[in-house]
Each structure stands twice: as structure tokens, then as C-alpha cells.
Design a protein around this motif. Structure first.
Motif, mmCIF file in Angstrom:
data_model
loop_
_atom_site.group_PDB
_atom_site.id
_atom_site.type_symbol
_atom_site.label_atom_id
_atom_site.label_comp_id
_atom_site.label_asym_id
_atom_site.label_seq_id
_atom_site.Cartn_x
_atom_site.Cartn_y
_atom_site.Cartn_z
ATOM 1 N N ILE A 213 36.346 44.905 11.807
ATOM 2 C CA ILE A 213 37.243 44.257 12.758
ATOM 3 C C ILE A 213 36.522 43.098 13.452
ATOM 4 C CG2 ILE A 213 36.720 45.724 14.776
ATOM 5 C CD1 ILE A 213 39.844 45.728 15.233
ATOM 6 N N THR A 214 37.263 42.030 13.706
ATOM 7 C CA THR A 214 36.693 40.836 14.327
ATOM 8 C C THR A 214 36.820 40.889 15.844
ATOM 9 O OG1 THR A 214 38.735 39.535 14.413
ATOM 10 C CG2 THR A 214 37.508 39.518 12.323
ATOM 11 N N ASP A 215 36.251 39.893 16.473
ATOM 12 C CA ASP A 215 36.486 39.627 17.886
ATOM 13 C C ASP A 215 37.953 39.192 18.052
ATOM 14 O OD1 ASP A 215 36.008 39.280 20.567
ATOM 15 O OD2 ASP A 215 34.195 38.076 20.270
ATOM 16 N N ARG A 216 38.364 38.842 19.241
ATOM 17 C CA ARG A 216 39.764 38.488 19.523
ATOM 18 C C ARG A 216 40.029 37.020 19.210
ATOM 19 N NH1 ARG A 216 42.090 42.349 24.030
ATOM 20 N NH2 ARG A 216 40.640 44.083 23.808
ATOM 21 N N TYR A 217 40.950 36.802 18.296
ATOM 22 C CA TYR A 217 41.396 35.451 17.924
ATOM 23 C C TYR A 217 42.922 35.468 17.859
ATOM 24 C CZ TYR A 217 36.506 35.001 16.540
ATOM 25 O OH TYR A 217 35.135 34.984 16.539
#
Length: 373
Positions: A213-217
Motif C-alpha cells: 500500500i502507498t502513502d496518500r495520493y
């Protein structure tokens, strides 16, 4: 609490079963070992899968039930009707998408073809040379751990959750690890990958998967994005396979999958497999290269030889009912599985044909089995 039903496992399938029996006015005891399973580590994609008619029938029926639940779900269940885009990389895959549209459409599932330009407008972050996509409008996402808790909370006082490990099952009786025996009118085994510890005759194999999972974009992708080669990866029966799958989380994060392994029981993240997964994701979403990944993890799916769950009474143990072997579709098919199991148990006419999911296709019948009174 004097339970009429004992459910082993508080994942999404076990919770859906407990919810269904409580809805029918029965008192339910849910036993959960807290060792974790696929519910806590999956993507939560509610997807109409059509690799065979039985898979499509159960997923379509279940998605309809999810839609009925949706207005009542707590906000932290993160239900979102984002739809799925099945991505076609070339002309051959575009023809496969057209065939998929025909199959789904014949079952009343709303879907539409997007050409290359429409796809670019729908998802600008995708690489620009894709040939098009099939949009399945009714697919959704949900945060499965919270949805499972919500299902248990809807019992109106009829569902009791007890943290305990089951050491043995014998028909409608269970022995806890501490030695205590419990008995009910019937027992439902919904223990996912742990089910074969209690019933080693069940043909359930753990299939490992990686997610990242990525950071918030926020707003970078709008739909669940899946390559059309996903099905071949999902139903591989040996080795390691990867396929592109990206999900927009309500937090603005992007959840990436997916991989499948039969050759590893190690829960640790494996660098080479994760690297393959990421290379596949970057092929479809090149801009991921400039984003931060904050966490990766693994989990194990409970897979059967034919990719369909075991739903029905155990062929050798009267009083023991099975709801296991859902592989990667447990979240999608939990509500339909619970309804189908209850219909069989009470001798009712089910909404869909239960025959393809019955355990007898793998486990020899040793005793005559009858529906519950």
C-alpha cells in the motif's frame, strides 16, 4: 449462553454465517482463535468473477446481498461502489474483454466497453497505449475486517464471540484447546486456512499472496484496476504468479496486488516476489515510481482444487457443516455462502444451485446426512 449454533472462525465467512443464523432467530456462539486469516490481509474487492458458471453464480448472488447491506454498513467498513476496469493491453485482450462483457451481461450484470480514449479519460494515470477496458459497474470494495465485526454486531444479542482455539470437532460437538467440550444443534466450520487442522481430509491448500500500500495520493485512480490476465494467475495450481491489481482506498492510498504462491508457507515478505509484483504494477501505472510505499504484507488464501468453496454438511460427520475454501473470493461470496449453507441446512429451496459447492465432490460420503430439523 446456550448456543443453538457454533461457528468456528470470525472472519468474513464465519461472521456472515453467524449473521444469517441470528437473522433466523437462532443463538450463535462464534469461536475464534485470533490467529488471523485472509479477511485481515486481503483487498476486499467485491467482484463478479466468471471463470466458470458456478463462480459467477455465487459472486453475482453475493454482490446483490452486499448491495442490500451497503446502506446500513458503518462508515469504517469503507464500502465504495467504485466499479472494476478489466484492462486490455492489446487487440487480443480486447476481444477477451468483449467476451467477458457478453458472459456478464447475459447474467444481468451491468458493464460497458471503453475504447482507448475513454479509458484514458477514466484513468489518466494508466499507461497510454492500452487498447481499452471492460467496466463492470456494480463491483465494489469494502474493508473486510470491519465488515466482519459489523456483521457480528447485528445479531441483536443472539451472537456471542468467544476467543478460543478449537482442538477437535466431532459432528455437532467441539473440544476447546483447554479440554472443554461444547455441543450445539449444529457446528459450522468457517476457519479458512486453519480448517484442515480440524478436518485433514478436506482438500484445502494455503496459497500465499503479497500486497503493498502507498502513502496518500487522493484521486489518482478512481476504479479497481485489474489486468485481463488476472484470472489465469488466480487459478494457477503451482509455482508463483503475479498479476496487476490496483485499488483506490477511501483514504487516498493505492493498494497493489497481486501474487499467488503454492511453494511457500513462510509468512515473511519475499523480496523477489514483491519485486515482480511491483514491476507488473509499474508497467500499467508508471507514475507509481514517484510514490512512496509505506507497507507490504502477506497472507494465505484457502484454496480448493477446483477453485470453488466447500458449502454443505460434512459427508462423514452429521451435524458438522462446512463453509471453507473460498480462496481469494471469500469477501465477495461470504453473504451468498451463508445464505446457501442455511438453505441446505434447513431443507429450503436455495436461490442458486448448491451442487457445484457441495463437499461430496472431494470427500467420500460415509453416513446418510439429513437437513437439520
Amino acid at each position: 449462553m446456550n448456543a443453538e449454533v457454533i461457528v468456528i472462525g470470525a472472519g468474513i465467512v464465519g461472521s456472515a454465517c453467524a449473521h444469517e443464523f441470528a437473522r433466523r432467530g437462532l443463538d450463535v456462539l462464534v469461536l475464534d482463535s485470533q490467529r488471523g486469516g485472509a479477511t485481515a490481509v486481503g483487498m476486499g474487492h467485491l467482484v463478479a468473477m466468471d471463470d466458470n458458471p458456478a463462480e459467477l453464480a455465487l459472486s453475482r448472488y453475493s454482490i446483490e446481498l452486499w448491495r442490500q447491506w451497503a446502506p446500513q454498513l458503518d462508515a469504517d467498513c469503507a464500502y465504495s461502489n467504485c466499479g472494476t476496469l478489466w484492462l486490455a493491453a492489446n487487440r487480443e485482450e480486447l476481444l477477451a474483454a468483449e467476451h467477458k462483457r457478453e458472459v456478464l451481461g447475459a447474467q444481468g450484470i451491468a458493464c460497458e466497453m471503453l475504447d482507448a480514449e475513454a479509458l484514458r479519460q477514466a484513468e489518466p494515470m494508466l499507461r497510454r497505449d492500452l487498447a481499452g477496458a471492460l467496466k463492470v459497474c456494480g463491483d465494489s470494495i469494502v474493508y473486510a475486517p470491519n465488515a466482519a465485526r459489523w456483521l457480528l454486531a447485528q445479531g441483536g444479542g443472539r451472537i456471542q464471540l468467544r476467543h478460543a482455539q478449537v482442538g477437535e470437532v466431532d459432528g455437532n460437538r467441539v473440544r476447546l484447546a483447554g479440554g472443554q467440550w461444547l455441543q450445539a444443534q449444529f457446528v459450522v466450520l468457517a476457519g479458512g486456512i486453519h480448517a484442515s487442522e480440524l478436518c485433514p481430509e478436506l482438500p484445502i491448500r494455503p496459497k500465499k499472496g503479497h500486497l503493498l500500500i502507498t502513502d496518500r495520493y487522493p484521486g489518482r485512480i478512481q476504479h479497481q484496476l485489474v489486468e485481463l490476465g488476472y484470472a489465469a494467475s488466480a487459478h494457477a495450481d503451482s509455482g508463483t504468479s503475479v498479476a496487476f491489481n490496483a485499488q483506490p482506498r477511501p483514504t487516498g492510498q493505492i493498494l497493489l496486488g497481486s501474487s499467488r504462491q503454492f511453494d511457500s508457507l513462510d509468512p515473511q515478505v519475499e523480496g523477489p516476489v514483491l519485486a515482480r509484483l511491483l514491476r507488473r504494477a509499474l508497467d500499467y501505472l508508471p507514475a507509481l515510481a514517484g510514490m512512496n510505499a509505506i507497507r507490504s504484507w502477506t497472507g494465505f488464501r484457502a484454496a480448493t482444487p477446483d477453485g470453488l468453496p466447500l458449502l454443505g454438511q460434512h459427508p462423514q460427520q452429521a451435524g458438522l457443516w462446512l463453509a471453507v475454501g473460498h480462496e481469494g473470493l471469500g469477501v465477495t461470496t461470504a453473504p451468498g455462502s451463508a445464505r446457501l449453507l442455511a438453505a441446505q441446512l434447513f431443507g429450503e429451496r436455495p436461490a442458486i444451485d448448491p451442487a457445484p459447492y457441495r463437499p461430496e465432490r472431494f470427500v467420500h460420503t460415509a453416513v446418510p446426512l439429513e437437513p437439520a430439523p
